[in-house]
Design a protein around this motif. Structure first.
Motif, PDB file in Angstrom:
ATOM      1  N   UNK A  65     -53.433  -9.067 -28.735  1.00  0.00           N
ATOM      2  CA  UNK A  65     -53.021  -7.727 -28.844  1.00  0.00           C
ATOM      3  C   UNK A  65     -51.631  -7.659 -29.346  1.00  0.00           C
ATOM      4  N   UNK A  66     -50.687  -8.582 -29.500  1.00  0.00           N
ATOM      5  CA  UNK A  66     -49.424  -8.286 -30.354  1.00  0.00           C
ATOM      6  C   UNK A  66     -49.866  -7.774 -31.769  1.00  0.00           C
ATOM      7  N   UNK A  67     -51.086  -8.577 -32.300  1.00  0.00           N
ATOM      8  CA  UNK A  67     -51.298  -8.165 -33.741  1.00  0.00           C
ATOM      9  C   UNK A  67     -51.665  -6.635 -33.716  1.00  0.00           C
ATOM     10  N   UNK A  68     -52.116  -6.245 -32.522  1.00  0.00           N
ATOM     11  CA  UNK A  68     -52.488  -4.744 -32.738  1.00  0.00           C
ATOM     12  C   UNK A  68     -51.478  -3.963 -32.591  1.00  0.00           C
ATOM     13  N   UNK A  69     -50.245  -4.293 -31.886  1.00  0.00           N
ATOM     14  CA  UNK A  69     -48.903  -3.538 -32.086  1.00  0.00           C
ATOM     15  C   UNK A  69     -48.270  -3.777 -33.551  1.00  0.00           C
ATOM     16  N   UNK A  70     -48.520  -4.795 -33.942  1.00  0.00           N
ATOM     17  CA  UNK A  70     -47.646  -5.173 -35.226  1.00  0.00           C
ATOM     18  C   UNK A  70     -48.400  -4.849 -36.484  1.00  0.00           C
ATOM     19  N   UNK A  71     -49.280  -4.231 -36.067  1.00  0.00           N
ATOM     20  CA  UNK A  71     -50.419  -3.960 -37.536  1.00  0.00           C
ATOM     21  C   UNK A  71     -49.576  -3.158 -38.534  1.00  0.00           C
ATOM     22  N   UNK A  72     -49.453  -3.787 -39.875  1.00  0.00           N
ATOM     23  CA  UNK A  72     -48.694  -2.865 -40.710  1.00  0.00           C
ATOM     24  C   UNK A  72     -49.182  -1.429 -40.999  1.00  0.00           C
ATOM     25  N   UNK A  73     -50.202  -1.126 -40.821  1.00  0.00           N
ATOM     26  CA  UNK A  73     -50.785   0.265 -40.995  1.00  0.00           C
ATOM     27  C   UNK A  73     -49.764   1.275 -40.307  1.00  0.00           C
ATOM     28  N   UNK A  74     -49.172   0.879 -39.083  1.00  0.00           N
ATOM     29  CA  UNK A  74     -48.246   1.517 -38.285  1.00  0.00           C
ATOM     30  C   UNK A  74     -48.577   2.814 -37.944  1.00  0.00           C
ATOM     31  N   UNK A  75     -50.003   2.847 -37.394  1.00  0.00           N
ATOM     32  CA  UNK A  75     -50.506   3.881 -36.530  1.00  0.00           C
ATOM     33  C   UNK A  75     -50.465   3.813 -35.057  1.00  0.00           C
ATOM     34  N   UNK A  76     -49.945   4.877 -34.507  1.00  0.00           N
ATOM     35  CA  UNK A  76     -50.137   4.878 -33.104  1.00  0.00           C
ATOM     36  C   UNK A  76     -51.291   5.332 -32.515  1.00  0.00           C
ATOM     37  N   UNK A  77     -52.144   4.606 -31.559  1.00  0.00           N
ATOM     38  CA  UNK A  77     -53.075   4.949 -31.045  1.00  0.00           C
ATOM     39  C   UNK A  77     -53.091   6.326 -30.510  1.00  0.00           C
TER      40      UNK A  77
END
Length: 547
Positions: free
Chosen positions: A314-326
């Motif tokens: 789950x943290x990897x989703x938050x920290x994804x470098x693309x930086x898009x908010x869902x």
């Protein structure tokens, strides 16, 4: 952070006052480019982000306020840092150990400097910072952009240069900057003054704006801070978490690397939140690319709390470098689907059940932005289970729970970023009245204020979508009618031709089915003027700009 200021929290849900509107128009990036005889629809560049190199992914750490209030001390901060160092939190990405209010004495020293309370911090903030740094972690501190902090200690208004230099000399790495006792001075000027003072120190200090979502901070925050609070204070209850989720979910267009929407600290492990609700908060905050700042007693945290806080998938989703908010893909009857594109082409999908009973929540690969595959891979980010699907994404979700998947395979459909659509003739924005989610509501024009009900997304299929009242809706020509005067409304997205629009270089927006132009009725300019379809005639009330 005090209850007495909570009433100011949700200004972005209301019509903006004149000053706030002016700020929003200046900072939102709305751009009108005039040609000799026509106004051209131009995509304005996003507001420049604060260029301090920090928070390229949302910041992660700890803050003492939610669990301890004013009972902060050197021993508490150091024992928390030690616990994070050994319990897996630091390894999972938590970096900052942040001191909140009440750390100082009630008076500045003779040179005008802030003084750490010697009883609470016998080694001073510098000594505490040295200990935290020795563990490979970073230290954060709290101050206020007013004359006094929310708890009544000296504020930084008028002392920005001195205080920034003091923080830098102590080895501070993070500043949370609150909004109490601000004397009515506009927030942007107060926060900008501290931004400049921090930059002048030469020390990299992450700057977290905490002005409770006032003055449409998301429209100007990117150039001032690394994150900005979009709401008032959270508390450890499901109702509080739910309200803040709804307020933050529609602001995705304003977030990105180095500048994030902040729906406040995590309450995982606190109060009346069940384990299911805590997982929902952690899932939703990660899906919304929010800062992950734990606010519980870390040293005594249960294994369940630590398991939630350190879920690396789950943290990897938050920290994804693309930086898009869902963004919300659908929200009907309290059953929410959110989708967050990831840097490797995957999509993080959250299925959130707001209701009081277990429910099945379903969506499709196409709806969340994937196409082109006969089979997709679904990874359950809480259980780790891997499965395949031809395109259907569905789960039985417990009351107040969230099932979170990573969807792999196929290709991304993509869409343009969200932003306001501005009526050139009136100088006002395309608006869903009252931020309602009621299907059939006719859209109008209103002062541009940065609210979610004025942020429109152009999809790859030609739809114009908006998240209003927590629901994703489509701009729709009433009842598939094609006659001049047909009202333009919001309706549940269904893929029909009356929900498809052509955005043209001459500034017009034309209904694909009708061939008629999006038109401000009778070329009126007042707030609340309805929008309809009309024969294209080149008038200014049919010209629009998108940011």
């Amino acid at each position: 952070m005090l209850d007495r200021i909570r009433e100011a929290v949700h200004l972005h849900r209301r019509r903006a006052a004149a000053v706030s509107t002016a700020l929003a128009l200046c900072a939102s990036g709305v751009l009108v480019a005039a040609a000799s005889s026509a106004t051209v629809l131009v995509a304005a560049p996003p507001a420049a982000a604060l260029d301090n190199g920090l928070a390229r992914t949302p910041q992660m750490g700890f803050n003492d306020w939610n669990a301890y209030g004013c009972n902060v001390s050197e021993s508490l901060i150091e024992s928390t840092a030690q616990a994070m160092h050994t319990d897996g939190m630091q390894a999972a990405g938590y970096t900052y150990v942040n001191i909140d209010d009440c750390w100082m004495t009630h008076s500045r020293d003779s040179a005008g400097r802030l003084v750490p309370d010697p009883a609470k911090f016998p080694d001073g903030i510098a000594g505490t910072a040295a200990y935290v740094h020795s563990l490979g972690l970073k230290l954060g501190i709290y101050e206020d952009a007013g004359t006094a902090t929310c708890a009544g200690y000296p504020g930084s208004l008028g002392h920005e240069t001195t205080d920034a230099q003091t923080f830098a000399s102590w080895g501070v790495d993070y500043l949370k900057y609150d909004n109490c006792n601000n004397n009515g001075v506009p927030a942007q000027s107060r926060y900008t003054a501290m931004r400049d003072a921090l930059a002048a120190t030469g020390r990299p200090i992450l700057f977290s704006l905490c002005n409770w979502g006032q003055e449409n901070v998301w429209t100007w925050g990117a150039g001032v801070g690394n994150s900005w609070r979009t709401t008032g204070d959270i508390n450890a209850s499901f109702s509080s978490m739910l309200s803040i989720f709804h307020s933050n979910a529609g602001l995705a267009a304003y977030a990105g690397p180095g500048h994030w929407n902040d729906p406040d600290m995590l309450e995982v492990g606190n109060g009346s939140l069940t384990q299911t609700e805590a997982r929902s908060e952690f899932s939703l905050w990660s899906e919304m690319a929010a800062p992950l700042i734990a606010g519980t007693n870390i040293a005594s945290a249960s294994s369940a709390t630590l398991s939630t806080l350190t879920n690396t998938r789950v943290i990897a989703v938050d920290q994804d470098p693309l930086g898009k908010q869902g963004v919300l893909v659908s929200s009907a009857g309290g059953l929410d689907v959110l989708a967050k594109p990831l840097s490797n082409g995957d999509v993080a999908v959250a299925l959130f059940n707001e209701t009081g009973s277990t429910a099945t929540i379903s969506t499709t690969a196409g709806a969340v932005g994937k196409t082109g595959a006969s089979s997709y891979t679904l990874t359950d980010l809480w259980s780790g289970a891997v499965s395949s699907t031809s395109g259907t994404i569905s789960a039985s979700v417990p009351s107040h729970g969230t099932v979170m998947y990573r969807l792999s395979g196929g290709s991304s459909t993509g869409s343009d970023p969200s932003g306001p659509i501005r009526a050139v003739g009136a100088g006002r924005c395309l608006d869903v009245p009252g931020s309602t989610s009621t299907a059939g509501t006719q859209v109008d024009i209103w002062d541009c204020n940065g609210g979610a009900n004025q942020l429109w997304t152009r999809t790859a299929s030609g739809q114009l979508t908006v998240t209003s009242g927590g629901a994703r809706m489509c701009l729709d020509a009433y009842d598939n009618r094609t006659a001049p005067g047909t009202k333009v409304e919001i309706w549940s997205c269904n893929g029909q031709a009356n929900q498809q629009w052509q955005v043209n270089a001459d500034g017009t927006i034309v209904g694909t089915q009708s061939g008629l132009c999006l038109d401000v009725t009778q070329a009126a300019t007042a707030n609340g003027t309805p929008v309809e379809l009309w024969t294209c005639n080149g008038a200014s009330n049919q010209h629009w700009t998108l940011s």
